[in-house]
Design an enzyme around this catalytic site. Structure first.
Site, PDB file in Angstrom:
ATOM      1  N   ASP A   1       0.903  -1.154   0.000  1.00 12.04           N
ATOM      2  CA  ASP A   1       0.000   0.000   0.000  1.00 12.04           C
ATOM      3  C   ASP A   1       0.935   1.195   0.000  1.00 12.04           C
ATOM      4  O   ASP A   1       1.594   1.483   1.005  1.00 12.04           O
ATOM      5  CB  ASP A   1      -0.895   0.014   1.248  1.00 12.04           C
ATOM      6  CG  ASP A   1      -1.910   1.147   1.174  1.00 12.04           C
ATOM      7  OD1 ASP A   1      -1.522   2.259   0.759  1.00 12.04           O
ATOM      8  OD2 ASP A   1      -3.077   0.930   1.523  1.00 12.04           O
ATOM      9  N   HIS A   2       1.028   1.884  -1.124  1.00 15.51           N
ATOM     10  CA  HIS A   2       2.118   2.856  -1.240  1.00 15.51           C
ATOM     11  C   HIS A   2       1.969   4.025  -0.264  1.00 15.51           C
ATOM     12  O   HIS A   2       2.934   4.734  -0.008  1.00 15.51           O
ATOM     13  CB  HIS A   2       2.310   3.318  -2.688  1.00 15.51           C
ATOM     14  CG  HIS A   2       1.235   4.180  -3.217  1.00 15.51           C
ATOM     15  ND1 HIS A   2       0.048   3.690  -3.679  1.00 15.51           N
ATOM     16  CD2 HIS A   2       1.161   5.519  -3.354  1.00 15.51           C
ATOM     17  CE1 HIS A   2      -0.703   4.677  -4.086  1.00 15.51           C
ATOM     18  NE2 HIS A   2      -0.065   5.810  -3.895  1.00 15.51           N
TER      19      HIS A   2
ATOM     20  N   HIS B   1      -5.873   2.762   1.488  1.00 21.09           N
ATOM     21  CA  HIS B   1      -5.034   3.881   1.934  1.00 21.09           C
ATOM     22  C   HIS B   1      -5.575   4.558   3.201  1.00 21.09           C
ATOM     23  O   HIS B   1      -4.840   4.810   4.152  1.00 21.09           O
ATOM     24  CB  HIS B   1      -4.909   4.933   0.825  1.00 21.09           C
ATOM     25  CG  HIS B   1      -4.538   4.347  -0.501  1.00 21.09           C
ATOM     26  ND1 HIS B   1      -3.577   3.386  -0.631  1.00 21.09           N
ATOM     27  CD2 HIS B   1      -5.001   4.582  -1.753  1.00 21.09           C
ATOM     28  CE1 HIS B   1      -3.460   3.048  -1.914  1.00 21.09           C
ATOM     29  NE2 HIS B   1      -4.312   3.767  -2.619  1.00 21.09           N
TER      30      HIS B   1
END
Ligand code: NAD
Length: 486
Positions: A177-178, A240
């Site tokens: 999950d960046h 996110h």
């Protein structure tokens, strides 16, 4: 040998795609320029197209902006292309030969990372073939990095997870999950746990509510086909936003190990308050953008690959509660949307106002700690202070730090950071299955109600505005308001 240098072979499924070219190769190049990757690494890009190694290297080089031409050429010399249909077992046998050759050529000691940069529907097939055709090494490490979307609901995520863990052990799977790789998100635990002052007030005694905004300026662009099957709730909230909440709300980990941090985050995902179906329409609202007021931007329903009658949401605002004593009665308000006036990720921690206003000031506001995640990176604590001069009123004054331009220039891209963490075997900034399943179950509860109840009349906000009126009403219902109003 360079002390920092890692030995690794990375096999990228979807090596000709957008994610690989725009994010992964530039991130690997930064690691190369910093000496983390040097002589002992190789990358195999696989996809269906019949490219040559040279053509592949050229496409990789075209996406590199940093470094000199000589550095770029030396870097892309480590790249190899394998035309590969993920459904065809024979292709894995050919791929294995290339892997073995490169392992020996670059002395990689059997260290392998497999990166799934393609449609999730194909992940299970790939994982199964990696096992049946013996592509995992017996000597070094084998790790799997998986991109979002990880399923489209709990059941599909579970099926995907089962498929993946039939080949890889749980601790070999790195779900990316960046947002967990962003500088200011990684800063949250430092702020909370390394400042006794902050740690002391980080609870329901002092915090009134927490607000998280992930605003996107762009519309769906070329991703219309995917977005029609997803919507903002799945695309942004399930992953996110939930991960940011976990960073804000997790209890203090026992130590800095992956196990302790993962266990602390899990506390949040296992204590998401599940609403009754009847509460959901009041707690989660949705929107879809129409054309902008000046007619310059199209509405969602006019975009490419979008059903002109689509009821997919491009905006969500909601209230999340945690059934943890520390957070009793503290709402986490979240909102995200496309075609808002600007791109911004920001967190506002709203502290309680003084119970008694000692100086009789009419303007006393709640102290707010703002964490700017992107594009600016910094912190501002808005505190009440005396107005200058003879006045006895209080006004809000900001205590502020922002990353300087030089510092901001040193911040690694989220993919660069997370790929290095995966190479190093650090798992704490990746999403565990418990996080993933808890988040999906929560999101599924909302979706089910949304699917059953009548959709609000879409479009309900013009492109270029901060979302539908219902977003403001969500907070007004409890006498609150969004701190960030643009
Ligand atoms: P893309 O369409 O640009 O690339 C897909 C890749 O998969 C291509 O290389 C294609 O050749 C390959 N491929 C497809 N079917 C194949 C098959 N049967 N056999 C072999 N190769 C096959 O997609 P993308 O934008 O790079 O996204 C890849 C994945 O990453 C998607 O799941 C997407 O949702 C996710 N993702 C993308 C981004 C992004 O910025 N692009 C960001 C986050 C997540």
């Amino acid at each position: 040998m360079n002390e920092n240098e890692k030995r690794v072979l990375m096999v990228i499924f979807g090596g000709s795609g957008d994610l690989a070219h725009r994010k992964l190769y530039p991130a690997l190049f930064e690691l190369y320029l910093k000496g983390q990757l040097d002589q002992h690494f190789a990358v195999i890009g696989t996809a269906r197209r019949p490219w040559t190694h040279d053509y592949f290297r050229q496409t990789v080089a075209e996406n590199l902006q940093a470094g000199t031409a000589a550095q770029q050429q030396a870097f892309v010399g480590h790249f190899y292309y394998q035309s590969h249909d993920v459904q065809d077992a024979d292709h894995y046998i050919i791929l294995k030969k290339l892997i073995d050759t490169l392992d020996e050529q670059y002395q990689l000691h059997g260290n392998r990372i497999f990166y799934m940069a393609m449609r999730p529907a194909l992940f299970g097939t790939i994982a199964a073939h990696l096992k049946s055709e013996h592509l995992l090494s017996a000597s070094g490490f084998n790790r799997l990095i998986i991109e979002k979307p990880f399923g489209h609901d709990y059941q599909s995520a579970l099926a995907l997870n089962d498929a993946v863990i039939s080949t890889f052990a749980r601790d070999q799977v790195y779900r990316i999950d960046h947002y967990l790789g962003k500088e200011m998100v990684q800063n949250i635990p430092y702020l909370r746990f390394d400042n006794p002052l902050m740690a002391a007030v980080w609870n329901h005694d002092y915090i009134d509510n927490i607000q998280i905004t992930l605003a996107e300026k762009l519309g769906v662009e070329e991703r219309g086909g995917y977005y029609e099957t997803a919507g903002a709730l799945r695309d942004m909230v399930q992953n996110h936003i939930m991960q940011i909440i976990a960073m804000l709300a997790m209890p203090r980990p026992a130590d800095n190990t992956d196990q302790a941090i993962t266990a602390a985050r899990r506390e949040v995902f296992t204590h998401l308050h599940q609403y009754d179906a009847t509460e959901i329409p009041r707690k989660f609202i949705r929107g879809q953008y129409g054309p902008s007021e000046d007619g310059q931007a199209l509405g969602y329903r006019q975009e490419d690959k979008i059903d002109p009658k689509s009821n997919v949401e491009t905006f969500v605002a909601g209230e999340i509660q945690l059934d943890l004593p520390q957070w009793q009665g503290v709402p986490f308000y979240v909102r995200t949307g496309k075609r808002l006036p600007l791109k911004k990720t920001r967190i506002d921690v709203v502290f309680k106002s003084a119970a008694q206003n000692l100086f009789g000031s009419e303007t006393l506001a709640a102290p707010v700690l703002t964490i700017e995640v992107e594009p600016e990176m910094g912190l501002t604590w808005h505190l009440n202070a005396k107005e200058v001069g003879q006045s006895t009123s209080a006004i809000q004054r900001p205590l502020h730090f922002a990353l300087s331009q030089t510092e901001a220039g040193q911040v690694p891209d989220a993919y660069e950071r997370l790929i290095l963490e995966a190479i190093n075997g650090r798992r704490s900034n990746f999403v565990s299955w418990q996080d993933m399943s808890g988040a999906w179950q929560f999101i599924d509860g909302i979706r089910q109600v949304w699917e059953e109840c009548q959709c609000p009349h879409f479009p309900n906000y013009p492109a270029g505005t901060m979302g539908p009126a219902a977003s403001d009403q969500l907070l007004q219902a409890s006498g609150r308001h969004w701190i960030f109003t643009n």
